[in-house]
Design a protein around this motif. Structure first.
Motif, PDB file in Angstrom:
ATOM      1  N   CYS A 225      11.247  -2.191  -9.577  1.00 26.35           N
ATOM      2  CA  CYS A 225      10.668  -3.570  -9.165  1.00 26.35           C
ATOM      3  C   CYS A 225       9.509  -3.551  -9.968  1.00 26.35           C
ATOM      4  O   CYS A 225       8.803  -4.801 -10.257  1.00 26.35           O
ATOM      5  CB  CYS A 225      10.077  -3.789  -7.888  1.00 26.35           C
ATOM      6  N   CYS A 226       8.577  -2.768 -10.326  1.00 26.18           N
ATOM      7  CA  CYS A 226       7.350  -2.512 -11.020  1.00 26.18           C
ATOM      8  C   CYS A 226       7.944  -2.871 -12.505  1.00 26.18           C
ATOM      9  O   CYS A 226       7.259  -3.801 -13.088  1.00 26.18           O
ATOM     10  CB  CYS A 226       6.800  -1.134 -11.060  1.00 26.18           C
ATOM     11  N   ASP A 227       8.995  -2.403 -13.025  1.00 27.01           N
ATOM     12  CA  ASP A 227       9.339  -2.928 -14.391  1.00 27.01           C
ATOM     13  C   ASP A 227       9.634  -4.233 -14.299  1.00 27.01           C
ATOM     14  O   ASP A 227       9.324  -4.848 -15.308  1.00 27.01           O
ATOM     15  CB  ASP A 227      10.286  -1.942 -14.871  1.00 27.01           C
ATOM     16  N   LYS A 228      10.464  -4.670 -13.336  1.00 23.40           N
ATOM     17  CA  LYS A 228      10.707  -6.299 -13.313  1.00 23.40           C
ATOM     18  C   LYS A 228       9.570  -7.182 -13.492  1.00 23.40           C
ATOM     19  O   LYS A 228       9.377  -8.328 -14.086  1.00 23.40           O
ATOM     20  CB  LYS A 228      11.621  -6.559 -12.094  1.00 23.40           C
ATOM     21  N   LYS A 229       8.597  -6.594 -12.484  1.00 26.42           N
ATOM     22  CA  LYS A 229       7.173  -7.478 -12.349  1.00 26.42           C
ATOM     23  C   LYS A 229       6.440  -7.630 -13.749  1.00 26.42           C
ATOM     24  O   LYS A 229       5.855  -8.441 -14.204  1.00 26.42           O
ATOM     25  CB  LYS A 229       6.244  -6.587 -11.261  1.00 26.42           C
ATOM     26  N   GLN A 230       6.660  -6.314 -14.358  1.00 25.06           N
ATOM     27  CA  GLN A 230       6.064  -6.439 -15.883  1.00 25.06           C
ATOM     28  C   GLN A 230       6.388  -7.475 -16.669  1.00 25.06           C
ATOM     29  O   GLN A 230       5.765  -7.856 -17.461  1.00 25.06           O
ATOM     30  CB  GLN A 230       6.280  -4.898 -16.592  1.00 25.06           C
ATOM     31  N   TYR A 231       7.838  -7.640 -16.552  1.00 29.75           N
ATOM     32  CA  TYR A 231       8.464  -8.921 -17.379  1.00 29.75           C
ATOM     33  C   TYR A 231       8.476 -10.145 -16.733  1.00 29.75           C
ATOM     34  O   TYR A 231       9.203 -11.016 -17.198  1.00 29.75           O
ATOM     35  CB  TYR A 231       9.583  -8.309 -17.955  1.00 29.75           C
ATOM     36  N   ASN A 232       7.837 -10.136 -15.783  1.00 28.70           N
ATOM     37  CA  ASN A 232       7.804 -11.484 -14.777  1.00 28.70           C
ATOM     38  C   ASN A 232       9.100 -11.666 -14.382  1.00 28.70           C
ATOM     39  O   ASN A 232       9.663 -13.025 -14.224  1.00 28.70           O
ATOM     40  CB  ASN A 232       7.089 -12.599 -15.533  1.00 28.70           C
TER      41      ASN A 232
ATOM     42  N   SER B  86       2.732   2.511 -11.686  1.00 30.88           N
ATOM     43  CA  SER B  86       2.499   1.187 -11.635  1.00 30.88           C
ATOM     44  C   SER B  86       1.079   0.819 -12.651  1.00 30.88           C
ATOM     45  O   SER B  86       1.021  -0.112 -13.196  1.00 30.88           O
ATOM     46  CB  SER B  86       2.113   0.362  -9.976  1.00 30.88           C
ATOM     47  N   SER B  87       0.143   1.600 -12.395  1.00 33.35           N
ATOM     48  CA  SER B  87      -1.126   1.650 -13.102  1.00 33.35           C
ATOM     49  C   SER B  87      -1.079   1.779 -14.754  1.00 33.35           C
ATOM     50  O   SER B  87      -1.401   1.062 -15.389  1.00 33.35           O
ATOM     51  CB  SER B  87      -2.150   2.558 -12.487  1.00 33.35           C
ATOM     52  N   ASN B  88      -0.193   2.980 -14.957  1.00 29.54           N
ATOM     53  CA  ASN B  88       0.283   3.083 -16.253  1.00 29.54           C
ATOM     54  C   ASN B  88       1.032   1.990 -16.944  1.00 29.54           C
ATOM     55  O   ASN B  88       0.784   1.665 -18.189  1.00 29.54           O
ATOM     56  CB  ASN B  88       1.108   4.498 -16.405  1.00 29.54           C
ATOM     57  N   ASN B  89       1.952   1.415 -16.127  1.00 30.69           N
ATOM     58  CA  ASN B  89       2.672   0.357 -16.504  1.00 30.69           C
ATOM     59  C   ASN B  89       2.037  -0.750 -16.758  1.00 30.69           C
ATOM     60  O   ASN B  89       1.939  -1.635 -17.775  1.00 30.69           O
ATOM     61  CB  ASN B  89       3.769   0.077 -15.491  1.00 30.69           C
ATOM     62  N   ASN B  90       1.084  -1.211 -15.997  1.00 31.12           N
ATOM     63  CA  ASN B  90       0.038  -2.477 -16.170  1.00 31.12           C
ATOM     64  C   ASN B  90      -0.729  -2.096 -17.454  1.00 31.12           C
ATOM     65  O   ASN B  90      -1.132  -2.936 -18.100  1.00 31.12           O
ATOM     66  CB  ASN B  90      -0.770  -2.562 -15.059  1.00 31.12           C
TER      67      ASN B  90
END
Length: 85
Positions: free
Chosen positions: A17-24, A48-52
Motif C-alpha cells: 500500500c505504501c508503494d502504491k501511495k507513492q505512485y498515487n 514509509s519514511s524512507n519511501n517518502n
C-alpha cells in the motif's frame, strides 16, 4: 462485520500500500489501512519514511530521460562494438 479483520493488515500488505501511495495508485481504504498499521508498526513507519524521502529526492533530481532515437543510436553502437570484438 469483523472490523478488526478488515482494518488490520500485515507488514507486507502495508508495504504494498505504501508503494502504491507513492505512485498515487492507492485507494482511500488502502491508505487508511496503511496509516492504521503505521501507528502500531515501527519498522513499517521507517519503510514509509524512507519511501517518502526517496520520492522527494527523485522529484528534486531533475533527471532527463533519453528519447527513443537516442536509445536506438546507443543500441546500434553497442551492437557494432560487440561485433567488432
Amino acid at each position: 462485520m469483523n472490523y478488526k479483520k478488515t482494518l488490520l493488515i500485515d507488514c507486507s500488505e502495508a508495504a504494498y500500500c505504501c508503494d502504491k501511495k507513492q505512485y498515487n495508485e492507492a485507494s482511500g481504504p488502502e491508505k487508511l489501512k496503511m496509516l492504521l498499521h503505521l501507528v502500531f508498526c515501527k519498522r513499517c513507519r521507517k519503510y514509509s519514511s524512507n519511501n517518502n524521502r526517496l520520492t522527494e529526492l527523485i522529484e528534486q533530481s531533475d533527471i532527463k530521460t533519453c528519447t527513443e532515437d537516442e536509445k536506438k543510436v546507443w543500441q546500434e553502437g553497442i551492437k557494432k562494438e560487440l561485433t567488432d570484438i
